[in-house]
Design a protein around this motif. Structure first.
Motif, PDB file in Angstrom:
ATOM      1  N   TRP A  20      28.697  47.715  51.933  1.00 40.17           N
ATOM      2  CA  TRP A  20      29.441  46.461  51.958  1.00 40.17           C
ATOM      3  C   TRP A  20      30.658  46.636  52.854  1.00 40.17           C
ATOM      4  O   TRP A  20      31.016  47.746  53.243  1.00 40.17           O
ATOM      5  CB  TRP A  20      29.841  46.024  50.548  1.00 40.17           C
ATOM      6  N   VAL A  21      31.281  45.524  53.184  1.00 37.36           N
ATOM      7  CA  VAL A  21      32.474  45.531  54.030  1.00 37.36           C
ATOM      8  C   VAL A  21      33.694  45.356  53.143  1.00 37.36           C
ATOM      9  O   VAL A  21      33.742  44.458  52.310  1.00 37.36           O
ATOM     10  CB  VAL A  21      32.409  44.412  55.092  1.00 37.36           C
ATOM     11  N   GLU A  22      34.642  46.235  53.326  1.00 35.34           N
ATOM     12  CA  GLU A  22      35.899  46.176  52.579  1.00 35.34           C
ATOM     13  C   GLU A  22      37.043  46.367  53.561  1.00 35.34           C
ATOM     14  O   GLU A  22      37.127  47.405  54.223  1.00 35.34           O
ATOM     15  CB  GLU A  22      35.906  47.285  51.522  1.00 35.34           C
ATOM     16  N   ARG A  23      37.888  45.350  53.663  1.00 29.19           N
ATOM     17  CA  ARG A  23      39.027  45.369  54.599  1.00 29.19           C
ATOM     18  C   ARG A  23      38.571  45.682  56.031  1.00 29.19           C
ATOM     19  O   ARG A  23      39.178  46.496  56.733  1.00 29.19           O
ATOM     20  CB  ARG A  23      40.088  46.366  54.146  1.00 29.19           C
ATOM     21  N   GLY A  24      37.455  45.075  56.415  1.00 32.57           N
ATOM     22  CA  GLY A  24      36.943  45.234  57.765  1.00 32.57           C
ATOM     23  C   GLY A  24      36.208  46.528  58.036  1.00 32.57           C
ATOM     24  O   GLY A  24      35.797  46.788  59.166  1.00 32.57           O
ATOM     25  N   PRO A 133      30.472  34.802  56.612  1.00 31.16           N
ATOM     26  CA  PRO A 133      29.920  35.509  57.774  1.00 31.16           C
ATOM     27  C   PRO A 133      30.354  36.980  57.865  1.00 31.16           C
ATOM     28  O   PRO A 133      29.649  37.797  58.456  1.00 31.16           O
ATOM     29  CB  PRO A 133      30.453  34.721  58.974  1.00 31.16           C
ATOM     30  N   ALA A 134      31.488  37.326  57.279  1.00 31.25           N
ATOM     31  CA  ALA A 134      31.970  38.709  57.329  1.00 31.25           C
ATOM     32  C   ALA A 134      31.365  39.573  56.221  1.00 31.25           C
ATOM     33  O   ALA A 134      31.566  40.778  56.207  1.00 31.25           O
ATOM     34  CB  ALA A 134      33.486  38.739  57.223  1.00 31.25           C
ATOM     35  N   ARG A 144      20.737  27.251  38.314  1.00 34.09           N
ATOM     36  CA  ARG A 144      19.778  26.221  37.907  1.00 34.09           C
ATOM     37  C   ARG A 144      19.301  25.389  39.096  1.00 34.09           C
ATOM     38  O   ARG A 144      18.116  25.158  39.281  1.00 34.09           O
ATOM     39  CB  ARG A 144      20.388  25.308  36.859  1.00 34.09           C
ATOM     40  N   ASN A 145      20.243  24.922  39.919  1.00 37.02           N
ATOM     41  CA  ASN A 145      19.857  24.054  41.031  1.00 37.02           C
ATOM     42  C   ASN A 145      19.601  24.802  42.341  1.00 37.02           C
ATOM     43  O   ASN A 145      19.264  24.197  43.348  1.00 37.02           O
ATOM     44  CB  ASN A 145      20.894  22.946  41.232  1.00 37.02           C
ATOM     45  N   GLY A 146      19.785  26.116  42.331  1.00 29.24           N
ATOM     46  CA  GLY A 146      19.478  26.930  43.508  1.00 29.24           C
ATOM     47  C   GLY A 146      20.383  26.681  44.694  1.00 29.24           C
ATOM     48  O   GLY A 146      19.940  26.758  45.833  1.00 29.24           O
ATOM     49  N   THR A 147      21.664  26.441  44.441  1.00 31.64           N
ATOM     50  CA  THR A 147      22.588  26.153  45.546  1.00 31.64           C
ATOM     51  C   THR A 147      23.713  27.183  45.677  1.00 31.64           C
ATOM     52  O   THR A 147      24.704  26.914  46.356  1.00 31.64           O
ATOM     53  CB  THR A 147      23.203  24.749  45.383  1.00 31.64           C
ATOM     54  N   ARG A 148      23.573  28.305  45.060  1.00 35.63           N
ATOM     55  CA  ARG A 148      24.614  29.341  45.152  1.00 35.63           C
ATOM     56  C   ARG A 148      24.783  29.747  46.619  1.00 35.63           C
ATOM     57  O   ARG A 148      23.803  29.928  47.340  1.00 35.63           O
ATOM     58  CB  ARG A 148      24.199  30.541  44.294  1.00 35.63           C
ATOM     59  N   ARG A 149      26.034  29.913  47.039  1.00 39.01           N
ATOM     60  CA  ARG A 149      26.318  30.247  48.435  1.00 39.01           C
ATOM     61  C   ARG A 149      27.009  31.586  48.625  1.00 39.01           C
ATOM     62  O   ARG A 149      27.010  32.132  49.719  1.00 39.01           O
ATOM     63  CB  ARG A 149      27.210  29.161  49.043  1.00 39.01           C
ATOM     64  N   SER A 152      29.925  36.300  45.302  1.00 39.38           N
ATOM     65  CA  SER A 152      30.697  36.123  44.067  1.00 39.38           C
ATOM     66  C   SER A 152      31.759  35.060  44.300  1.00 39.38           C
ATOM     67  O   SER A 152      32.325  34.961  45.382  1.00 39.38           O
ATOM     68  CB  SER A 152      31.361  37.430  43.631  1.00 39.38           C
ATOM     69  N   MET A 153      32.014  34.277  43.274  1.00 34.84           N
ATOM     70  CA  MET A 153      33.073  33.273  43.375  1.00 34.84           C
ATOM     71  C   MET A 153      34.445  33.937  43.337  1.00 34.84           C
ATOM     72  O   MET A 153      35.402  33.404  43.875  1.00 34.84           O
ATOM     73  CB  MET A 153      32.952  32.240  42.252  1.00 34.84           C
ATOM     74  N   ASP A 154      34.545  35.093  42.712  1.00 28.89           N
ATOM     75  CA  ASP A 154      35.831  35.794  42.651  1.00 28.89           C
ATOM     76  C   ASP A 154      36.233  36.352  44.012  1.00 28.89           C
ATOM     77  O   ASP A 154      37.414  36.464  44.314  1.00 28.89           O
ATOM     78  CB  ASP A 154      35.780  36.948  41.647  1.00 28.89           C
ATOM     79  N   GLY A 155      35.256  36.710  44.822  1.00 28.06           N
ATOM     80  CA  GLY A 155      35.550  37.313  46.115  1.00 28.06           C
ATOM     81  C   GLY A 155      35.404  36.317  47.250  1.00 28.06           C
ATOM     82  O   GLY A 155      36.327  35.569  47.582  1.00 28.06           O
ATOM     83  N   CYS A 156      34.216  36.276  47.819  1.00 22.26           N
ATOM     84  CA  CYS A 156      33.974  35.448  49.002  1.00 22.26           C
ATOM     85  C   CYS A 156      34.140  33.961  48.724  1.00 22.26           C
ATOM     86  O   CYS A 156      34.655  33.222  49.559  1.00 22.26           O
ATOM     87  CB  CYS A 156      32.586  35.735  49.557  1.00 22.26           C
ATOM     88  N   GLY A 157      33.710  33.486  47.557  1.00 21.46           N
ATOM     89  CA  GLY A 157      33.852  32.075  47.227  1.00 21.46           C
ATOM     90  C   GLY A 157      35.309  31.664  47.151  1.00 21.46           C
ATOM     91  O   GLY A 157      35.705  30.608  47.662  1.00 21.46           O
TER      92      GLY A 157
END
Length: 173
Positions: A20-24, A133-134, A144-149, A152-157
């Motif tokens: 994973w990428v952490e601080r670039g 993108p990073a 349920r609706n299959g729309t997660r992007r 994690s919501m805590d991080g990238c979200g």
């Protein structure tokens, strides 16, 4: 051991997410002290870390290739891993039992490749890369609706939400 940003994904995706990428900077769990051993334990996989490390790194690269560029060349990499083993089934006490016939050094890798096939057999469109993108993480969308992007919501979200808010504040006079 280093704290990974996304855990609990299916085996194949979790293997890919050991980088994973952490601080670039690209972080590799398998380069951390006891990182590989901890990952094997987390997934209840047996194997001597020294014997399974190279096959797991090869499998991780093959899976990432097929996720990022699903073409025939990428599929050949996964197929080479799958060719290292087979399953034999028996019937005992009225239940099916699977016995993998795989070299011990390749068993965790082979299981990850089989898991990828299982995911493709379920709902392949739910295998997703994080919308940031990073970010290089993948997840299996179980919403349920299959729309997660986001991974994690805590991080990238949360970062995406903050960026949108900042942009709105800068644009609004």
């Amino acid at each position: 051991m280093t704290r990974r940003p996304l855990v609990g994904e299916p085996l194949a995706l979790d293997l890919v997410n050991t980088q994973w990428v952490e601080r670039g900077r690209l972080v590799d769990l398998f380069d951390e002290p006891d990182g590989l051993r901890g990952w094997l334990t987390e997934h209840h996989l047996e194997g001597d870390p020294a014997a399974v490390e190279t096959p797991l790194r090869e499998t991780r690269s093959a899976l990432r290739r097929v996720l990022e560029q699903p073409d025939e060349a990428a599929e050949l990499g996964v197929n080479a891993i799958l060719a290292r083993g087979a399953s034999r089934y028996t019937l005992r006490a009225g239940a099916a039992h699977e016995q993998p016939d795989v070299d011990a050094g390749w068993l965790p890798s082979w299981r990850a490749a089989i898991n990828y096939l299982d995911l493709l057999g379920q709902q392949p469109h739910r295998i997703r890369r994080c919308g940031n993108p990073a970010c290089v993480l993948y997840f299996y969308d179980t919403s349920r609706n299959g729309t997660r992007r986001w991974c994690s919501m805590d991080g990238c979200g949360a970062r995406a939400k903050a960026a949108r808010h900042y942009h709105r504040q800068r644009v609004t006079p």
